[in-house]
Design an enzyme around this catalytic site. Structure first.
Site, PDB file in Angstrom:
ATOM      1  N   GLU A 136      -9.878   4.834   2.945  1.00 18.63           N
ATOM      2  CA  GLU A 136      -8.554   4.465   3.451  1.00 18.63           C
ATOM      3  C   GLU A 136      -8.353   4.850   4.910  1.00 18.63           C
ATOM      4  O   GLU A 136      -7.767   4.094   5.686  1.00 18.63           O
ATOM      5  CB  GLU A 136      -7.470   5.093   2.569  1.00 18.63           C
ATOM      6  CG  GLU A 136      -7.411   4.466   1.173  1.00 18.63           C
ATOM      7  CD  GLU A 136      -6.432   5.161   0.251  1.00 18.63           C
ATOM      8  OE1 GLU A 136      -5.866   6.207   0.661  1.00 18.63           O
ATOM      9  OE2 GLU A 136      -6.231   4.667  -0.870  1.00 18.63           O
ATOM     10  N   HIS A 169      -0.908   0.382  -1.995  1.00 20.00           N
ATOM     11  CA  HIS A 169      -0.908   1.413  -3.045  1.00 20.00           C
ATOM     12  C   HIS A 169      -0.105   0.954  -4.272  1.00 20.00           C
ATOM     13  O   HIS A 169      -0.029   1.681  -5.268  1.00 20.00           O
ATOM     14  CB  HIS A 169      -0.354   2.738  -2.517  1.00 20.00           C
ATOM     15  CG  HIS A 169      -1.386   3.588  -1.842  1.00 20.00           C
ATOM     16  ND1 HIS A 169      -1.816   3.356  -0.557  1.00 20.00           N
ATOM     17  CD2 HIS A 169      -2.105   4.659  -2.288  1.00 20.00           C
ATOM     18  CE1 HIS A 169      -2.736   4.252  -0.237  1.00 20.00           C
ATOM     19  NE2 HIS A 169      -2.927   5.041  -1.261  1.00 20.00           N
TER      20      HIS A 169
END
Length: 235
Positions: A136, A169
């Site tokens: 990420e 997310h």
């Protein structure tokens, strides 16, 4: 806007997400295998192979960053410790705003899934603790924020990359928290000039969050969260 290797990084990320979502469904309907058990192993495999491929594609970028901005191990540790404190404070403020002003339930569906998967098989902890932060931060901070920062400024680069970070997310009720965390990680990257710093901070935050959910009694954990709100907003 992005070099060709970055588009390959995006492709790997998308394929990894698709694989971890589709494989359990296929094995369940095709062979009757428990989808949760398959999901654990498919995610672990995907989140091991994915970061390795991304690191290989970005080895030139990381090598250039290391040469251009040398930093001692002591400074990395110092920046990481400072970053963790800054992130916790920022997260506590963002969470309190969500609760007090918007009435949002503080529990995170994303975190609850991770904790439940880890309870089922501790090997799943490898994902939030190690592989996901590497992947990420390389994608959202090194590539997306880094590219936008060169063309615009810190605010817009951090805002756009953080919103994408939050949306992916799949926990939209906590977009404020994900966005503020994205700003913190982007700030640490700019100040330290090394992507290893936000990676280590991200690793620490994820590991502590999951372990706290696993090891601390829920009522005690809620009391700790309430105390944090009192400290920042006076109750």
């Amino acid at each position: 806007m992005f070099p060709k290797r970055y588009w390959f990084v995006f492709l790997i990320y998308v394929l990894m997400l698709v694989m971890t979502a589709v494989v359990p469904v296929i094995l369940y309907f095709g062979f009757g295998i428990d989808p949760l058990e398959v999901a654990i192993y498919s995610n672990v495999v995907g989140f091991i192979i994915g970061p390795i491929l991304v690191l290989l594609l970005m080895r030139k970028d990381l090598s250039q960053e290391k040469i251009a901005h040398p930093i001692s191990a002591g400074r990395i540790i110092g920046w990481t410790a400072l970053g963790v404190l800054l992130a916790w404070n920022t997260q506590a403020i963002a969470a309190t705003i969500e609760i007090e002003f918007f009435g949002i339930d503080p529990s995170s569906e994303n975190t609850e899934v991770i904790v439940e998967m880890t309870r089922m098989n501790p090997i799943f902890l490898l994902i939030p603790a190690i592989s996901a932060p590497i992947l990420e931060e390389l994608i959202f901070r090194k590539i997306i924020f880094g590219s936008l920062y060169k063309k615009f400024n810190f605010f817009w680069g951090a805002l756009i990359s953080s919103l994408i970070f939050g949306v992916l997310h799949m926990d939209l009720t906590h977009t404020l928290i994900y966005t503020t965390m994205g700003f913190v990680f982007a700030y640490l990257y700019v100040q330290s000039k090394r992507i290893i710093v936000p990676i280590l901070v991200h690793m620490t935050l994820n590991t502590v969050t999951v372990l706290a959910q696993l090891l601390i009694d829920p009522e005690q954990l809620e009391q700790i969260q309430n105390n944090a709100m009192f400290i920042f907003f006076g109750g």
